[in-house]
Design a protein around this motif. Structure first.
Motif, PDB file in Angstrom:
ATOM      1  N   VAL A  55      70.253 -31.480 -33.608  1.00 11.70           N
ATOM      2  CA  VAL A  55      69.766 -31.459 -32.229  1.00 11.70           C
ATOM      3  C   VAL A  55      69.907 -32.854 -31.635  1.00 11.70           C
ATOM      4  O   VAL A  55      69.421 -33.835 -32.208  1.00 11.70           O
ATOM      5  N   TRP A  56      70.581 -32.957 -30.485  1.00 11.93           N
ATOM      6  CA  TRP A  56      70.755 -34.219 -29.773  1.00 11.93           C
ATOM      7  C   TRP A  56      70.114 -34.151 -28.386  1.00 11.93           C
ATOM      8  O   TRP A  56      70.031 -33.070 -27.784  1.00 11.93           O
ATOM      9  N   ASP A  57      69.734 -35.293 -27.865  1.00 11.13           N
ATOM     10  CA  ASP A  57      69.360 -35.421 -26.463  1.00 11.13           C
ATOM     11  C   ASP A  57      70.630 -35.321 -25.625  1.00 11.13           C
ATOM     12  O   ASP A  57      71.621 -35.989 -25.902  1.00 11.13           O
ATOM     13  N   LEU A  58      70.623 -34.479 -24.603  1.00 12.72           N
ATOM     14  CA  LEU A  58      71.829 -34.238 -23.819  1.00 12.72           C
ATOM     15  C   LEU A  58      72.349 -35.502 -23.144  1.00 12.72           C
ATOM     16  O   LEU A  58      73.538 -35.808 -23.217  1.00 12.72           O
ATOM     17  N   VAL A  59      71.464 -36.244 -22.504  1.00 13.85           N
ATOM     18  CA  VAL A  59      71.889 -37.373 -21.668  1.00 13.85           C
ATOM     19  C   VAL A  59      72.245 -38.588 -22.507  1.00 13.85           C
ATOM     20  O   VAL A  59      73.297 -39.213 -22.313  1.00 13.85           O
ATOM     21  N   GLU A  60      71.389 -38.936 -23.478  1.00 11.14           N
ATOM     22  CA  GLU A  60      71.602 -40.145 -24.264  1.00 11.14           C
ATOM     23  C   GLU A  60      72.470 -39.912 -25.492  1.00 11.14           C
ATOM     24  O   GLU A  60      72.912 -40.879 -26.123  1.00 11.14           O
ATOM     25  N   ALA A  61      72.678 -38.655 -25.859  1.00  7.00           N
ATOM     26  CA  ALA A  61      73.465 -38.287 -27.050  1.00  7.00           C
ATOM     27  C   ALA A  61      72.846 -38.815 -28.341  1.00  7.00           C
ATOM     28  O   ALA A  61      73.530 -38.999 -29.339  1.00  7.00           O
ATOM     29  N   ARG A  62      71.532 -39.099 -28.319  1.00  7.44           N
ATOM     30  CA  ARG A  62      70.827 -39.525 -29.533  1.00  7.44           C
ATOM     31  C   ARG A  62      70.497 -38.316 -30.387  1.00  7.44           C
ATOM     32  O   ARG A  62      70.040 -37.288 -29.878  1.00  7.44           O
ATOM     33  N   LEU A  63      70.685 -38.450 -31.686  1.00  9.49           N
ATOM     34  CA  LEU A  63      70.305 -37.382 -32.597  1.00  9.49           C
ATOM     35  C   LEU A  63      68.789 -37.304 -32.666  1.00  9.49           C
ATOM     36  O   LEU A  63      68.117 -38.258 -33.045  1.00  9.49           O
ATOM     37  N   GLN A  64      68.241 -36.158 -32.292  1.00  5.33           N
ATOM     38  CA  GLN A  64      66.793 -35.958 -32.276  1.00  5.33           C
ATOM     39  C   GLN A  64      66.268 -35.378 -33.584  1.00  5.33           C
ATOM     40  O   GLN A  64      65.126 -35.654 -33.972  1.00  5.33           O
ATOM     41  N   ALA A  65      67.086 -34.552 -34.226  1.00  2.85           N
ATOM     42  CA  ALA A  65      66.614 -33.904 -35.449  1.00  2.85           C
ATOM     43  C   ALA A  65      67.803 -33.376 -36.247  1.00  2.85           C
ATOM     44  O   ALA A  65      68.816 -32.954 -35.678  1.00  2.85           O
TER      45      ALA A  65
END
Length: 306
Positions: free
Chosen positions: A260-270
């Protein structure tokens, strides 16, 4: 005192066992109350994924004589379409389990299907034979009303937005066909494409590929908006989608995890353990952050917020 641990973004809430062999596709119906799954065992199972008692399918649909590869649910939830290795597309009545139509014409396996048009009046199928075919659901005509050509390799996935049909191909090109204007545009992404999904507003397309990345494109001009990586995708067609509110990007992985990534920042969330094999299918409930997965180990799972 140390700060309290953050609850997991998503955690496994239900295991839906029933398939014998790989699950190739799992998805919610249009209101999120039920789901369907299809697999190598040639069966399609209908589930209530939130039922408290022992998880058993509500209904089993049989008719394919090869593995089931794709599913799509009509907007009114009264019927659904399936496709697979037998080169056929079936249209089913949900309550009775009766086959309403069997559509033939593809010369190779059919990898994906999607409904289009007002009242799900059109069905689009995408095939290994490099073509997509459009079928009129309002008539009994056995022939497709349109054949979409131009790909140089297998079509792995299809998505529909209004009058536009998007196909993802192993030739590395995401093509958009405008059914009304009769035009075609192409975005060359440089890697074999295995999946395409749309944002809720239809403005963006999410393309998965065998270079281990997901690309978010602006559909109006083909601009690359973001790229998501970290998961493993080198061999198989894996599912990916955006969350119900377009805030997150979700994808399966060959390492058995849901990413799971944050859409805008493309950071991996989980990175969430989901299976003992590749996670081949990922779908989000259309109304809330609840996620359905299917995998090579034969399991269908529901994940809910922690």
């Amino acid at each position: 005192m140390p700060p309290a641990a953050r609850p997991p973004l998503l955690q496994e809430a239900r295991l839906l066992p029933g398939h014998k062999g790989s699950v190739n596709v799992a998805l919610f119906n249009s209101d999120g109350n039920y789901c369907l799954s299809g697999g190598d065992d040639r069966r399609i199972l209908l589930w209530n994924p939130r039922r408290e008692e022992a998880a058993e399918p509500i209904k089993t649909y049989t008719g394919h004589n090869e593995r089931v590869l794709g599913l799509a649910v009509a907007h009114d939830n009264g019927s659904f379409a399936s496709c697979g290795g037998d080169r056929s597309v079936f249209v089913w009545d949900v309550p009775s389990g009766r086959v309403l139509r069997r559509l033939s014409g593809h010369s190779q396996r059919v990898n994906a299907v999607a409904y289009a048009g007002e009242g799900s009046s059109l069905l689009v199928s995408a095939s290994y034979d490099t073509t997509a075919r459009c079928w009129d659901m309002r008539s009994r005509n056995a022939a497709p009303v349109q054949i979409l050509e131009g790909a140089a390799d297998s079509l792995s996935a299809v998505a529909v937005c209004g009058a536009e049909i998007l196909t993802a191909s192993v030739d590395g090109v995401l093509r958009t066909y405008d059914a009304r204007a009769g035009s075609r545009t192409a975005d060359t992404l440089g890697a074999a494409l295995t999946h395409v999904a749309l944002s809720g507003d239809g403005h963006c397309a999410l393309a998965g590929s065998l270079d281990g990345s997901l690309r978010l494109l602006d559909r109006s001009n083909g601009t690359l908006l973001n790229r998501y990586s970290g998961h493993t995708n080198r061999q198989f067609k894996l599912g990916a989608c955006l969350s119900h509110d377009d805030a997150l990007v979700l994808s399966g992985s060959e390492d058995g995890s849901l990413y799971v990534w944050d859409l805008v920042e493309a950071r991996l969330q989980a990175r969430i353990p989901a299976a003992r094999g590749a996670v081949t299918s990922v779908a989000c409930d259309p109304r809330r952050l609840e996620v359905l997965t299917g995998s090579h180990d034969g399991a269908v799972k529901l994940f809910t917020p922690g």
